[in-house]
Design a protein around this motif. Structure first.
Motif, short mmCIF file in Angstrom:
data_model
loop_
_atom_site.label_atom_id
_atom_site.label_comp_id
_atom_site.label_asym_id
_atom_site.label_seq_id
_atom_site.Cartn_x
_atom_site.Cartn_y
_atom_site.Cartn_z
N CYS A 322 64.33 24.35 -7.10
CA CYS A 322 63.03 24.87 -6.66
C CYS A 322 61.92 24.03 -7.26
CB CYS A 322 62.87 26.33 -7.08
SG CYS A 322 61.32 27.08 -6.50
N VAL A 339 54.10 20.14 0.44
CA VAL A 339 55.15 20.93 1.06
C VAL A 339 55.72 20.22 2.28
CG1 VAL A 339 55.69 23.14 2.17
CG2 VAL A 339 54.20 23.08 0.15
N MET A 342 58.15 17.50 1.29
CA MET A 342 59.25 17.91 0.42
C MET A 342 60.57 17.78 1.19
SD MET A 342 59.61 18.83 -2.70
CE MET A 342 57.86 19.14 -2.97
N HIS A 348 60.63 26.07 -2.53
CA HIS A 348 59.28 25.75 -3.00
C HIS A 348 58.55 27.05 -3.31
CE1 HIS A 348 55.14 24.24 -3.12
NE2 HIS A 348 55.66 23.03 -3.27
N SER A 366 56.56 27.56 1.91
CA SER A 366 56.54 27.85 0.48
C SER A 366 56.47 29.35 0.26
CB SER A 366 55.34 27.17 -0.19
OG SER A 366 55.32 27.43 -1.58
#
Length: 585
Positions: A322, A339, A342, A348, A366
């Motif tokens: 995470c 984000v 990612m 997240h 997220s």
């Protein structure tokens, strides 16, 4: 089930595969060898004969062998795909083929690849190494990591030379017996070369193996030889080491200069000549000498390789991970970039310092949780608890302004696999206005920047940066139980991360710099010193001094003093704000 691919050029790949298969079976793991070579468990069609050239043969340099319009190649990969679909292997060991490694990995199977010596910095080799969950090298652990493998050293396992030979009892050496072995790939020496050697060494008996003249098991021949002369293939070297045979190694031309490069590690173990010695040199070369082949670590090497492969099969996905960040609406655009860039498969968590509803709408990928107060220390602690509650075993803290490079997550996870007790931190590159790059690191010079894959224990914990760091959930829980993690008595901005680092050092928790775990800090306007945080910085600096006897953020404090906004008192030693009106907008 574990799949094993053995290349069919030369006998060494199949010999290694059989030894590793035997060890896997002894560990309770079934394994099957796929190869064009004779004796494979799953025979594959021969795909030689591709007529492509230039870009078509190598797919623009991204592969080694991908000729177009070759039915045998298509049938070969169809065979591999059918076997994978039928047996659902837990892992696949590839010795060696970049194309097979990438093909099997694209089918969702974890891959372990075999490393070869030589110059292999090309795109195809580097892609095969990068995607592999582990890399097995059949050389000892003291050999310097080759340049082409340094970026992958965190997954490299040097297991020692892998030989199929088991020495026999009662075999004595004849100091006048010379065994000459040419590899399957041919040699540069000729029968005339050896005739000249025999003329100047009439007291020696020569046994020549090579081409069509081979023996199924050369163990006794090598054990009885006073000296062996061989090419520089990995299996030949391992066989010499397993039988403790004095040797003269004559590396032969091979792709990627593998034998010449590999022979550099043999200093003190064998006599190495890159060219065939002149006849008058041979009498001295053939004199008996001491051996130190135990250093090649052949004993148990196949077992160690099997353990690496079985380990990947048992834990193919790695720990649930995470990324944790803190943000508010002022950093919404930067958070969206973080984000969006990612990698998949990473959870997240965003701790909203304010504006939680706006953040939830902006970053639906997220998990957004609202902090009870605008306190960075408390928010980080909340983020860690939330991630662990969501099942995370590895925690990566990343400032909302930072983007993860492609290597950040895998580098951090590899570092934590090697140092699960540590807090690990990577370098940060500050980007220019308008940049949104994630491939060209230029790290801030104030922090260590080790080579990719290298881990360096910190000497100065004051260099810790909360912008980017990682640790296991278990280490976080240990930290939380020991000193409460980030200290929430630091209110607002500044000081809490340096305090955290001091606590790490005081409690003996290692801080480790991770090469290649790059983060990229997105541009935003800054004030220097940060006038908008004047009150927080002064209050937290005094709090830090009361606890540790020194001041953090000294450069900012000095700048505030020079501007006349802050004054330093001597007794008690502390800073106080003298003129709030000097604060900049």
């Amino acid at each position: 089930m574990i799949g094993i691919y053995a290349h069919h050029h030369g006998a060494g790949h199949m010999h290694r595969a059989r030894e590793i298969q035997r060890e896997l079976r002894a560990m309770g793991r079934e394994a099957a060898i796929l190869s064009t070579a004779e004796g494979a468990d799953v025979p594959l069609v021969d795909d030689a004969g591709g007529a492509s050239h230039g870009r078509a043969m190598t797919a623009g340099g991204t592969l080694h062998y991908a000729p177009t319009g070759l039915p045998a190649l298509q049938e070969r990969f169809a065979q591999i795909a059918s076997w994978v679909a039928a047996h659902h292997p837990d892992a696949f060991y590839v010795d060696v083929s970049c194309e097979v490694a990438l093909f099997v990995r694209a089918m969702g199977v974890p891959v372990v690849v075999h490393a070869m010596p030589g110059h292999r910095g090309d795109a195809a080799h580097q892609l095969a190494y990068a995607q592999a969950d582990a890399i097995v090298a059949a050389w000892p652990d003291w050999v310097e990591v080759p340049a082409h493998l340094r970026a992958h050293a965190d997954r490299l396992h040097a297991v020692g030379g892998i030989s199929r030979l088991v020495p026999r009892a009662g075999v004595e050496r004849d100091p006048r017996h010379v065994v000459v072995m040419a590899g399957h790939g041919g040699s540069t020496w000729s029968r005339e070369d050896w005739a000249a050697v025999e003329r100047v060494c009439p007291d020696y008996r020569f046994t020549f193996l090579g081409g069509a003249r081979r023996v199924a098991d050369p163990t006794v021949l090598l054990q009885s030889a006073g000296v062996a002369v061989t090419a520089g293939g990995q299996n030949s070297i391992a066989d010499l080491a397993a039988t403790d045979t004095p040797a003269i190694v004559l590396p032969q031309p091979r792709p990627f200069a593998e034998q010449v490069a590999g022979a550099r590690a043999l200093a003190g173990l064998a006599t190495v000549r890159t060219a065939f010695p002149a006849p008058d040199e041979w009498p001295a070369l053939l004199e008996r000498r001491e051996t130190h082949w135990q250093r090649w670590q052949t004993d148990g090497a196949a077992r160690r390789a099997a353990e690496v492969i079985a380990g990947v099969a048992a834990h193919p996905d790695g720990p649930r991970t995470c990324v944790i960040t803190l943000a508010d609406a002022n950093r919404l655009d930067h958070l969206v970039n973080q984000v969006g860039l990612m990698p998949l498969g990473v959870d997240h968590v965003t701790v909203a310092l304010a504006d939680a509803d706006a953040l939830e709408r902006a970053v639906p990928r997220s998990h957004v949780v609202a902090a009870p107060a605008r306190n960075l220390a408390a928010a980080r602690n909340l983020g860690a608890r939330t991630a662990i509650e969501r099942g995370a075993k590895a925690l990566i803290f990343l400032d909302a302004d930072c983007l993860a490079s492609d290597a950040l997550v895998p580098r951090y996870l590899a570092a934590l696999a090697r140092r699960p007790d540590a807090v690990v931190a990577g370098p940060v590159t500050y980007m220019q206005e308008g940049e949104l790059r994630v491939t060209a690191p230029d790290p801030h010079p104030a922090r260590p920047d080790p080579a990719p894959g290298e881990l360096v224990d910190a000497e100065d914990y004051n260099l810790f940066w909360s912008l980017s760091f990682a640790l296991t959930a278990r280490t976080w829980q240990r930290i939380d139980a020991t000193f409460g993690a980030f200290d929430p008595t630091y209110e607002g901005y500044g000081g809490e991360d340096t305090d955290f680092a001091r606590e790490l050092e005081r409690h003996g928790i290692p801080l480790v710099w991770v090469g290649g775990a790059h983060a990229f800090h997105q541009w935003h306007p800054v004030s220097s010193p940060p006038w908008e945080h004047l009150e927080d910085i002064v209050a937290n600096a005094n709090r830090f001094y009361a606890k540790w006897g020194s001041f953090p953020m000294q450069g900012w404090l000095d700048a505030f003093v020079a501007e006349g906004a802050v004054v330093k008192q001597d007794a008690p030693e502390r800073y106080t704000i003298r003129n709030h009106e000097l604060r900049r907008p």
